[in-house]
Design a protein around this motif. Structure first.
Motif, PDB file in Angstrom:
ATOM      1  N   THR A 130      -0.848 -45.389 -18.688  1.00 17.18           N
ATOM      2  CA  THR A 130      -1.961 -44.640 -19.311  1.00 17.18           C
ATOM      3  C   THR A 130      -3.310 -44.842 -18.613  1.00 17.18           C
ATOM      4  N   ILE A 135      -4.831 -39.159 -20.621  1.00 20.72           N
ATOM      5  CA  ILE A 135      -3.847 -38.146 -21.035  1.00 20.72           C
ATOM      6  C   ILE A 135      -3.614 -38.230 -22.548  1.00 20.72           C
ATOM      7  N   PRO A 198       2.131 -43.938 -10.012  1.00 21.18           N
ATOM      8  CA  PRO A 198       1.620 -44.227  -8.663  1.00 21.18           C
ATOM      9  C   PRO A 198       2.550 -43.585  -7.634  1.00 21.18           C
TER      10      PRO A 198
END
Ligand code: GLN
Length: 292
Positions: A130, A135, A198
């Motif tokens: 997060t 988001i 990532p």
């Protein structure tokens, strides 16, 4: 750097700062000095324009000088301001999470559409990695009756996300879990799973600009491998953590669509995509194939 040894008005600062940042090859030089000035003067941009001749106080100049130095050292503007705007929110920002990007806003707007179209079915939403909470928080703000679970491996970013949830008044519909998704899974099942993992490969990470390399957390940007580690893991666990008709939404790098869709199709997921404003396949929309 030039010292502030005379009376400096708002317009003097804007002119001087624009040129200074231009010479330092900082993006959007005029906007940068204006936003730093707004932070120091605690005002909106429009009031800079109605107060061009206003002189700055010594302490304001001192503070501004510090900010200018930090930006000239390539610290991202959002870290200096300590905040940014994202979708329908204002979020606090520090170097325990990456600065939310416009591509992620695009993903949130798609999530928004999916939720609207399935408003009776979507009750539990999971946000993996997060970071600042951007988001989950922006969706929680729009959908107060949905439960949001936000997980992150980094306790500091989880702390930031919690502060942002409180700041945006959505903490009551949010759970926070400190969890490494590569080795663990949450116990619940979700109707919508969203992640901006990532995804930068080790090789490309090393070529990034100093703003990113020197200031944003590395583990939030790269898997230190080929950039696909998280998608492989997701393709293994989404079957377990998603309810039967659930959706997932993932952000991907500019060149990952083929690889990522192959990874998920092999595990029996249906894949779609949305392009960003440059025509790049940027967001993956997936569902389990319901042939059972
Ligand atoms: N979810 C956060 C964002 O989209 C953090 C993502 C990350 O750290 N990779 O900005």
């Amino acid at each position: 750097m030039k010292t502030f040894d005379k009376t400096w008005t708002v317009i003097d600062i804007i002119r001087w700062g624009t040129e200074y940042f231009q010479n330092k090859q900082i993006d959007s030089p005029r906007l940068t000095i204006e936003l730093l000035l707004c932070e120091v003067l605690n005002c909106e941009r429009i009031s800079l324009y109605t107060n061009f001749e206003k002189p700055l106080k010594d302490e304001e100049l001192q503070k501004l000088k510090e900010f200018i130095k930090r930006r000239a050292n390539r610290e991202p503007l959002q870290f200096i301001l300590g905040k940014t705007k994202f979708f329908n929110t204002e979020l606090k920002i520090n170097n325990s999470a990456i600065v939310p990007r416009p591509e992620t806003e695009l993903m949130v707007s798609i999530a928004d559409e999916i939720i609207q179209q399935n408003i009776d079915k979507i009750k539990d939403v999971l946000d993996i990695g997060t970071g600042s909470g951007c988001i989950a928080i922006s969706l929680a703000k729009k959908y107060p009756n949905i439960n949001f679970t936000a997980i992150d491996i980094n306790p500091n970013s989880l702390q930031l996300a919690k502060e942002n949830a409180i700041y945006n008044d959505v903490e009551n519909s949010m759970n926070f879990l400190n969890l490494d998704i590569l080795t663990n899974v949450p116990d619940e099942k979700y109707d919508l799973v969203i992640s901006n993992p990532p995804y930068i490969s080790k090789q490309e990470y090393e070529q990034l600009e100093p703003e990113i390399l020197n200031y944003e957390p590395k583990e939030a940007l790269t898997d230190n491998s080929d950039g696909l580690t998280f998608y492989r893991r997701f393709s293994d666990i989404f079957g377990v953590i998603m309810t039967p008709n659930a959706f997932f939404l993932l952000e991907i790098a500019y060149n990952q669509f083929e690889d990522v869709s192959k990874i998920f199709k092999e595990k029996g997921f249906e894949i779609n995509y949305v392009q960003d404003w440059s025509g790049i396949k940027r967001i993956i929309i997936g569902q389990k194939q319901n042939r059972y």
